[in-house]
Design an enzyme around this catalytic site. Structure first.
Site, mmCIF file in Angstrom:
data_model
loop_
_atom_site.group_PDB
_atom_site.id
_atom_site.type_symbol
_atom_site.label_atom_id
_atom_site.label_comp_id
_atom_site.label_asym_id
_atom_site.label_seq_id
_atom_site.Cartn_x
_atom_site.Cartn_y
_atom_site.Cartn_z
ATOM 1 N N SER B 183 -4.780 6.132 -11.571
ATOM 2 C CA SER B 183 -4.709 5.846 -12.997
ATOM 3 C C SER B 183 -5.998 6.285 -13.706
ATOM 4 C CB SER B 183 -4.424 4.356 -13.185
ATOM 5 O OG SER B 183 -4.097 4.073 -14.505
ATOM 6 N N ASP B 285 6.745 6.638 -15.188
ATOM 7 C CA ASP B 285 5.369 6.337 -15.550
ATOM 8 C C ASP B 285 5.037 7.113 -16.822
ATOM 9 O OD1 ASP B 285 2.670 6.061 -15.778
ATOM 10 O OD2 ASP B 285 2.177 6.861 -13.784
ATOM 11 N N HIS B 315 4.353 3.259 -12.436
ATOM 12 C CA HIS B 315 2.937 3.573 -12.473
ATOM 13 C C HIS B 315 2.173 2.874 -11.345
ATOM 14 C CE1 HIS B 315 -0.961 4.653 -14.003
ATOM 15 N NE2 HIS B 315 -1.319 3.381 -14.071
#
Lengths: 497, 348
Positions: B183, B285, B315
């Site tokens: 991320s 995501d 995600h």
């Protein structure tokens, strides 16, 4: 709408119109995917069931299981014969309207992956080239007849042929017929040949395990009942499946269970063959299941006939009027039939495949085929194999495996669509891990117990069979795992610095 | 050969992998590899949706978000035999992870992993399970460092990047280094690698980016790419992230800096000269366009890049490695990629 078959651009090109190719074509239509073509080298559909028309040709898996779950049929007997199975495939093609999507006489000889467009160029023997995003090989494992190179074969004065190219024009009545081989085909046609020929001489290299085939025609009342209550067919399917898996347990895992099965076989064989010398000749020298187990009720009974001779020596030479065996014994024959099987260790060898970066499949597979689940090989994006390496079975229905493979291909198509990717390629480490598992798992199976068979390479590597339970294959193959694959993006020409 | 940006790991790698798997061999296992056990995906998806909406709630202060995420994150199971110790590396508080049974082995490779959390929340605990499974899957001993870099809004850009570079500087001399991130941490990993390239410093042998956040311009409505909320279907499919939360994080991290600055949004950087990249994105995501755009840009820049698209996953699903079979496989994939890059000629 059916596209003109002359089109050169396809989403999916399927090579082969046998059980695998037709099944995939039907499922593609079910999934609403119409932009595909089936390329068939021959002049008719049916694959194995088109080629093997010898008398007595039949499947050795009960038809309730040897048929697609999505296309159930009413079968006249437990183990359908070749004509009924071929008719089933034709009905499948009719019902799904597959005929206009099949190109007969389209012999694929080359596959080249074009990296700038992420498509396969499919080269035909005619010189024509098609393009397809995805290519699925459904060419099978047993397609090219193998005839041993016996000296003097061309000097034989009578007719001679391979069982997969049966000479229906030759009347065997009153002839002395030689049969080379005692494999799955010979076991089926020898009893039929013996019924008409004056004398049948069977040349056996190694004795097979032949177990009874509980076969019979269904009674009209039974057929009516199954039609009324279709769930009975499902139940029989499940019963046959479980029977196959229990046999599989012996082959892949439990030597004790295999010993029980061997004892049952021996008891049956002895009841069939009273003559001690013939019993010896019919006793294999390998572990049960190492070579393909054969199913027949009349094999041993046929060998007992007065007009049938079992020769346990190999043929050394073919003479104009017969053969000479390794011990110098001459046998006079009018016709010679080869039940010697197929070229099996060279998967996909008739097609020149060149993948990403010009990588050649023949080189990648030089030491034996390398795949993930028999379905895909790293370096060859969007190329899938139906009934590929390590997905053959010693004890259950190939169609059960095929349905998983078809689901896998459909999953790959859906994944590419959902992710907006042009191509997927199996990851090399996933392939390596699968091959290592096959290797480790095969060590305990009956197939690698030391016999010579078409299941293994010359070095004894199991390249054909699935070394575990079939439902474990389905659990993994049915659900397409995107993490086992990597995306392949179109190559951009290198920027000029 | 090396000029081929999509070149396959060489045959020796495949063979080494096979030998390793064979040596470890569990011939008793009837189930083929890849049939991993885990919590049913749908169940976990529902749970992650609840946690995501609760922890990544733009309406509550970051302090509260951090507490909520810590509560959820600490419930993640860690692989057995994983040692964890806190230490200070290059002046940055860092967590060191290693496999206890491998401690005495030859000099290990260092994996520096930057955790996710929108540059504003989270900590090394977020990525412990993922990194632990990477260590398990690697073909040679690896020790991992998870820096607890400074977070916005208290410490906006360039604080996190400075911390990242301080850690990478400190480990550069200790042997081979590989870098990964998830991320926002993946964005940080890429930005730090680019900064080292610009400075002429040694580069990691390979970089793994799991669900990377690479273009903050898309969240702040600045021209230069798509907008984060342009695909309503994708917004609906993403159970973890929301465009609003990403926007608050992006604003806090930028701290007045343009989100198109390549040091903030490395998608806008010139990628030439980077080491091999593995980009893992999830289909459901909001950030997946970032990873895919990076893969295309890397291809154009001649950087070897592998893209893996996990359709139907959310995600940062890899952070649930051990709980989710697909997460474990993502970690294993990263491990195989890093091992392969370390075996390539030129690294030792």
């Amino acid at each position: 709408m059916v596209e003109g078959l002359g089109s050169a651009e396809w989403d999916v090109a399927i090579i082969g119109a046998g059980f695998g190719g037709l099944g995939l074509a039907a499922r593609l239509l079910d999934a609403g995917r119409e932009r595909f073509v089936v390329l068939e080298a021959g002049q008719d559909i049916g694959g194995t069931w088109r080629d093997n028309t010898y008398p007595g040709a039949a499947c050795d898996v009960p038809s309730h299981l040897y048929s697609y779950s999505f296309f159930p049929a009413t079968w006249p007997r437990r183990f359908a014969g070749q004509p009924e199975i071929l008719a089933y495939l034709r009905r499948l093609a009719d019902a799904y309207g597959l005929w206009p999507r099949i190109r007969l006489g389209a012999d694929v000889v080359r596959l080249d992956f074009d990296e700038t467009s992420c498509t396969w160029q499919v080269g035909l023997a005619s010189g024509e080239t098609l393009r397809a995003k995805v290519v699925v090989s459904a060419v099978g494992q047993l397609q090219r007849p193998r005839v041993p190179a016996l000296p003097g074969l061309e000097s034989f004065s009578g007719p001679s042929w391979h069982s997969a190219r049966w000479r229906h024009d030759v009347d065997l009545r009153g002839l002395r017929v030689g049969v080379v081989g005692t494999g799955a085909s010979a076991i089926q046609f020898v009893p039929e040949v013996a019924k008409v020929a004056a004398q049948t001489v069977v040349f056996q290299r190694s004795a097979p395990y032949v177990v009874p085939k509980v076969d019979r025609a269904y009674r009209p009342a039974e057929l009516a009942l199954v039609r009324r209550v279709p769930v009975l067919r499902q139940l029989d399917r499940a019963r046959v499946y479980l029977y196959g898996e229990s046999l599989g347990l012996g082959l892949v895992r439990s030597r004790a269970w295999l010993a029980v099965l061997t004892w049952l076989w021996r008891r049956w064989m002895w009841s069939q063959v009273p003559d001690p010398a013939l019993r010896d000749a019919c006793t294999p020298d390998s572990v049960m299941g190492c070579k393909r187990i054969l199913f027949s009720n009349d094999w041993y009974r046929t060998l007992r006939r007065e007009d049938v001779v079992l020769v346990t020596e190999a043929v050394a030479e073919v003479l104009p009027g017969g053969v000479r065996t390794t011990s110098g014994r001459e046998v006079a024959l009018d016709a010679l039939i080869f039940g010697t099987g197929f070229e099996t260790t060279d998967f996909l060898s008739t097609i020149e495949v060149s993948g990403r970066g010009g990588r050649r499949l023949a080189e990648h597979w030089a030491a034996g085929p390398r795949t993930h689940l028999g379905l895909a090989s790293s370096g060859f994006p969007n190329l899938f194999f139906l009934y590929g390496p390590n997905t053959n079975l010693g004890s259950n229905s190939i169609l059960f495996m095929l349905e998983g493979q078809i689901a896998h291909v459909l999953g790959a198509l859906a994944t590419m669509e959902a992710a907006g990717l042009p191509a997927l390629e199996v990851r090399p480490e996933v392939e390596a891990e699968f091959m290592a598992w096959v290797e480790a798992q095969s060590r305990r199976t009956a197939w690698t117990s030391g016999c010579r068979s078409w299941y293994t390479t010359a070095e004894g590597r199991n390249t054909h069979n699935w070394p575990s339970f079939t439902f474990l294959y389905r659990l993994q193959a049915d659900r397409f795992d995107p993490l086992a694959y990597r995306a392949v993006l179109p190559r951009v020409p290198a920027p000029v610095a | 050969m090396s000029a081929d940006p999509t070149s396959l790991p060489s045959a020796p790698l495949a063979l080494a992998e096979e030998a390793r798997a064979g040596a470890r061999g569990r011939p008793g296992l009837l189930a083929p590899p890849g049939l991993g056990l885990g919590v049913p995906r749908g169940l976990l998806r529902g749970f992650m949706g609840l946690v995501g909406r609760w922890a990544f709630d733009p309406a509550v202060p970051f302090e509260a978000q951090r507490r909520r995420l810590a509560l959820a994150g600490r419930s993640l199971p860690r692989p057995r035999g994983l040692g964890v110790v806190g230490e200070v590396v290059g002046g940055v508080p860092t967590e060191r992870l290693w496999l206890t049974r491998r401690r005495a082995a030859d000099p290990a490779v260092t994996l520096v992993h930057f955790h996710g959390g929108g540059y504003c929340v989270g900590g090394p605990f977020v990525a412990r399970a993922f990194v632990g499974h990477v260590l398990l899957g690697a073909s040679r001993p690896v020790e991992a460092l998870l820096p607890a870099y400074r977070l916005a809004p208290e410490a906006p850009f360039p604080a996190a990047l400075e911390d990242a570079l301080a850690v990478l500087d400190a480990v550069a001399e200790q042997g081979p280094v590989v870098v990964s991130g998830d991320s926002a941490g993946a964005g940080l990993a890429l930005a730090a690698t680019l900064a080292r390239r610009d400075a002429g410093a040694s580069l990691p042998a390979a970089v793994v980016l799991h669900c990377p956040w690479l273009d903050l311009g898309a969240d702040l409505g600045v021209a230069g790419g798509g907008r984060r909320d342009e695909d309503p279907a994708l917004v609906a499919r993403d159970v973890v992230l929301s465009p609003a939360w990403l926007a608050t994080c992006a604003e806090a991290y930028c701290g007045g800096r343009s989100p198109l600055d390549p040091a903030v949004s490395p998608l806008h950087a010139d990628l030439r000269g980077l080491p091999p990249l593995l980009v893992q994105v999830a289909g459901d995501d909001l950030l997946h366009p970032d990873g895919r755009r990076l893969a295309v840009a890397a291809e154009q820049a001649g950087v070897p890049c592998q893209l893996s698209v996990a359709v139907g996953l959310w995600h940062d699903f890899g952070m649930q490695a051990g709980l989710l079979a697909a997460g474990t496989r993502a970690a294993k994939q990263a491990a195989a990629f890093l091992s392969g890059a370390l075996m390539a000629p030129g690294t030792s």
